[in-house]
Design a protein around this motif. Structure first.
Motif, short mmCIF file in Angstrom:
data_model
loop_
_atom_site.label_atom_id
_atom_site.label_comp_id
_atom_site.label_asym_id
_atom_site.label_seq_id
_atom_site.Cartn_x
_atom_site.Cartn_y
_atom_site.Cartn_z
N SER A 1 0.70 -0.82 0.33
CA SER A 1 0.16 -0.06 -0.24
C SER A 1 0.86 1.63 0.34
O SER A 1 0.98 2.28 -0.16
N GLY A 2 1.63 1.48 0.40
CA GLY A 2 2.68 2.63 0.44
C GLY A 2 3.80 2.28 -0.51
O GLY A 2 4.49 3.78 -1.12
N ASP A 3 3.36 1.67 -1.55
CA ASP A 3 4.04 2.33 -3.12
C ASP A 3 3.93 3.02 -3.88
O ASP A 3 2.47 3.31 -4.10
N GLY A 4 4.40 3.26 -4.52
CA GLY A 4 3.67 4.77 -5.64
C GLY A 4 2.99 4.32 -6.68
O GLY A 4 2.22 2.35 -7.18
N VAL A 5 1.97 4.95 -7.30
CA VAL A 5 0.78 4.21 -8.27
C VAL A 5 1.00 3.83 -9.42
O VAL A 5 0.56 2.96 -10.03
N LYS A 6 2.33 3.96 -9.55
CA LYS A 6 3.05 3.69 -11.09
C LYS A 6 3.87 2.54 -11.18
O LYS A 6 3.39 1.95 -12.63
N ALA A 7 3.57 1.61 -10.30
CA ALA A 7 3.90 0.06 -10.33
C ALA A 7 2.68 0.01 -10.77
O ALA A 7 2.65 -1.15 -11.45
N PHE A 8 1.65 0.13 -10.62
CA PHE A 8 -0.16 -0.74 -10.72
C PHE A 8 -0.78 -0.06 -11.81
O PHE A 8 -1.45 -0.46 -11.95
N MET A 9 -1.03 1.05 -12.11
CA MET A 9 -1.37 1.41 -12.56
C MET A 9 -0.82 1.47 -14.56
O MET A 9 -0.33 0.27 -14.94
N ARG A 10 -2.18 1.19 -15.09
CA ARG A 10 -2.29 0.41 -16.63
C ARG A 10 -2.27 1.26 -17.51
O ARG A 10 -2.61 2.92 -17.52
N SER A 11 -1.05 1.09 -19.05
CA SER A 11 -1.70 2.76 -19.66
C SER A 11 -3.30 2.93 -20.20
O SER A 11 -3.35 1.65 -20.68
N GLN A 12 -3.38 3.51 -20.78
CA GLN A 12 -4.69 4.37 -21.11
C GLN A 12 -4.47 4.52 -22.97
O GLN A 12 -5.40 5.45 -23.41
N LEU A 13 -3.12 4.98 -22.64
CA LEU A 13 -2.72 5.67 -23.74
C LEU A 13 -3.67 5.52 -25.54
O LEU A 13 -4.13 6.19 -26.10
N GLY A 14 -3.54 4.13 -26.09
CA GLY A 14 -4.36 3.56 -26.61
C GLY A 14 -5.36 3.96 -26.77
O GLY A 14 -6.36 3.85 -27.98
N HIS A 15 -6.22 3.94 -25.71
CA HIS A 15 -7.44 4.49 -25.73
C HIS A 15 -7.95 5.15 -26.20
O HIS A 15 -9.90 6.40 -25.74
N ALA A 16 -7.64 6.47 -25.53
CA ALA A 16 -7.28 8.14 -26.14
C ALA A 16 -7.67 8.21 -26.97
O ALA A 16 -7.90 7.77 -27.92
N VAL A 17 -8.69 9.45 -26.97
CA VAL A 17 -9.55 10.26 -28.75
C VAL A 17 -9.26 11.85 -28.29
O VAL A 17 -8.84 12.20 -27.76
N PRO A 18 -9.39 12.21 -29.90
CA PRO A 18 -8.78 13.28 -29.57
C PRO A 18 -10.65 14.62 -28.55
O PRO A 18 -11.37 13.56 -29.24
N PRO A 19 -10.92 15.50 -29.20
CA PRO A 19 -11.25 16.33 -28.27
C PRO A 19 -12.77 15.51 -29.85
O PRO A 19 -14.37 16.25 -30.18
#
Length: 574
Positions: free
Chosen positions: A468-486
């Protein structure tokens, strides 16, 4: 002696001849006298006999009309109204007959072949219009849909109209305008927003405690099912479901419903479908796929609506326009042929094309009828004389395209996303998710650029590993592939949302602007009156209120569905 003998013979000859002449004169005189006496006798009989009366003069009756090419809803509503009138004072004094002005759909004709003897159906030619007292019109608010029975409207003492097709076009010359209502003596004008006209009449049967026989109850169910698509069409109302449930309690035959509700596609329809499928042309207009096709047959083919339904399913189009050309000239479709031909224009649309009203498209070409998502018309002679079938189909396509609005974009739908910075710990992320009742959160850097997404299931895995004390970077998922422009269109958003539940909206520098979810798209399609602005409340309750820390339904469901199975890894929580 010789002279005397000759004289005797001559006298005998003249005597015989004179007798012959006298007999002839007597015969002629007898004929003349008897002819005169016969004429006198005929004149006497003619004067003594009263003039013949019409056989139907002693048969006053009420009549309920279906539409031409009657469907189940039209026939069922007509029979239900006949049952109602047969038990109401003011109507029950004379018999009530159901008349089909011009034929029926194939499935209805098959039902009639087995049940006509127990239905109050009479032939058109057996009714004299002077005998009609009350005239009912069901499933049609346009007199043109009555065919040759249209002339009965002015002859009836009173006219009663029941329909469920709500139309804003009150200036249609073929409809019952206010002027027509005065001329035709309309006593009842009932047009209600329900899925089936049969529902309206069945409600009146319930009001007067008139229970239909099992065969009639079965027919009424078929009528409601036909025009509501088995309660699946968007025009279906609660009233339709209640009427259907009541009929099921009146000993209606589910076996008969199952038998006659399924349309049998004949050889001619299958042949026409085989010809039409390779000719379908599909275009996309502002995110709506529009398919058009013209198919030609040498004679009228009953059941063309089945072709339109099948083509809509096979092409996966949002809107389908079918021009069925009846002509024996093989070049009719591709030119302005001088040879006589007829065109039935049929339209079908899915619920996602909410702004398309096919009924308005069809009324442009004649006295069309139907619903916003399913309509048809027999193209009138003015169009047939001046345009080819392809040109008529092109005009119909243009009318549909004019109804399609501009697509909404991600900028129109997006909302403020839940965010945490990439320097946060897992424990801080857990507190954020619990306090805001969110199943996931986006991770950004100090420049507001999107780095990834952290789901509740990811947090649970970290906690079970005592990290629980670790940073979120180690567990987050990349969402850049699902990102869309406005500026991404609604159709693009829908395609992407089939593989994920949330789409981050970023600008050209990667900065997070907002988020688009499934709920936003559902609201944009107007599938519901309204939905909560975030995940469904039931799912939130399971995640937060009940503290189910072992499984996040909304997020892990995406992983399960798109991977095809549950994972058996010790690191996965299921």
């Amino acid at each position: 002696f010789t002279g005397s003998f000759v004289l005797f013979v001559k006298m005998l000859y003249y005597i015989v001849r004179l007798r012959y002449l006298l007999l002839m004169a007597g015969s002629i005189g007898f004929v003349v006298v008897n002819h005169h006496r016969a004429n006198e006798l005929r004149s006497f009989v003619r004067r003594a006999t009263p003039p013949p009366q019409k056989a139907s003069a002693d048969e006053p009756c009420n009549v309920v009309l279906t539409t031409t090419a009657a469907d189940f809803d039209s026939l069922a509503a007509a029979c239900a109204l006949a049952q109602l009138w047969s038990n109401l004072p003011g109507y029950c004094e004379v018999p009530t007959h159901v008349v089909l002005p011009r034929g029926a759909m194939p499935s209805v004709a098959r039902f009639l072949a087995y049940h006509k003897h127990i239905l109050p159906v009479r032939g058109f030619k057996t009714i004299e219009k002077s005998d009609i007292r009350a005239l009912g019109v069901v499933d049609a608010s346009s007199s043109e849909r009555l065919g040759r029975a249209k002339e009965w409207l002015e002859a009836a003492e009173s006219v009663h109209v029941f329909d469920h097709h709500i139309s804003s076009d009150t200036n249609n010359k073929d409809s019952f305008t206010s002027q027509d209502k005065e001329q035709i003596r309309i006593q009842e004008w009932v047009v209600e927003a329900v899925g089936s006209t049969t529902t309206m009449i069945v409600e009146r049967l319930r009001k007067y405690n008139l229970v239909p026989a099992p065969a009639l109850a079965t027919l009424y169910i078929l009528g409601i099912r036909a025009d509501t698509g088995g309660l699946a069409y968007e025009s279906t109302s609660l009233r339709d479901a209640e009427a259907l449930c009541w009929l099921l309690g009146q000993n209606a035959s589910q076996a008969a419903v199952a038998e006659f509700s399924l349309d049998r596609i004949g050889a001619e329809v299958r042949e026409a479908l085989a010809m039409a499928l390779p000719k379908v042309e599909t275009t996309v207009c502002r995110g709506v796929s529009l398919a058009t096709v013209a198919v030609q047959t040498p004679r009228f083919v009953s059941g063309l609506a089945h072709i339109a339904d099948e083509l809509l399913a096979l092409t996966s189009a949002d809107v389908l326009l079918l021009a069925a050309v009846v002509s024996d000239d093989e070049t009719t479709i591709n030119k302005n042929a001088k040879k006589k031909f007829w065109i039935d224009l049929i339209g079908r649309a899915r619920a996602r094309s909410a702004n398309v009203d096919l009924r308005k498209v069809m009324t442009h070409f004649g006295a069309g009828g139907g619903h916003p998502r399913a309509a048809a018309v027999s193209v009138n002679d003015d169009f047939l004389a001046n345009f080819s079938p392809e040109e008529i189909l092109s005009q119909a396509r243009k009318l549909v395209e004019d109804q399609i609005p501009s697509q909404v974009t991600a900028a129109d739908l997006m909302r403020s996303p839940p965010i945490i910075h990439d320097t946060a710990t897992v424990a801080q992320a857990r507190n954020f998710l619990d306090s805001h009742s969110k199943p996931s959160v986006f991770v950004i850097d100090k420049n507001n650029r999107l780095r990834g997404q952290l789901k509740l299931s990811d947090v649970v895995k970290a906690e079970r590993r005592s990290r629980s004390g670790d940073g979120v970077k180690a567990f987050m998922r990349s969402q850049l592939g699902h990102a869309v422009p406005p500026e991404a269109k609604l159709a693009e958003l829908e395609a992407k949302l089939e593989s994920t539940g949330r789409l981050p909206v970023i600008d050209s520098q990667g900065s997070l602007l907002g988020v688009v979810t499934r709920t936003d798209v559902l609201n944009a399609r107007h599938f519901y009156h309204s939905l909560p602005p975030d995940t469904i409340a039931f799912e939130q309750q399971n995640v937060v209120t009940n503290r189910r820390t072992d499984f996040d339904f909304d997020d892990d469901y995406d992983d399960i569905v798109h991977s095809g199975s549950f994972s058996s890894s010790d690191d996965d929580v299921c």
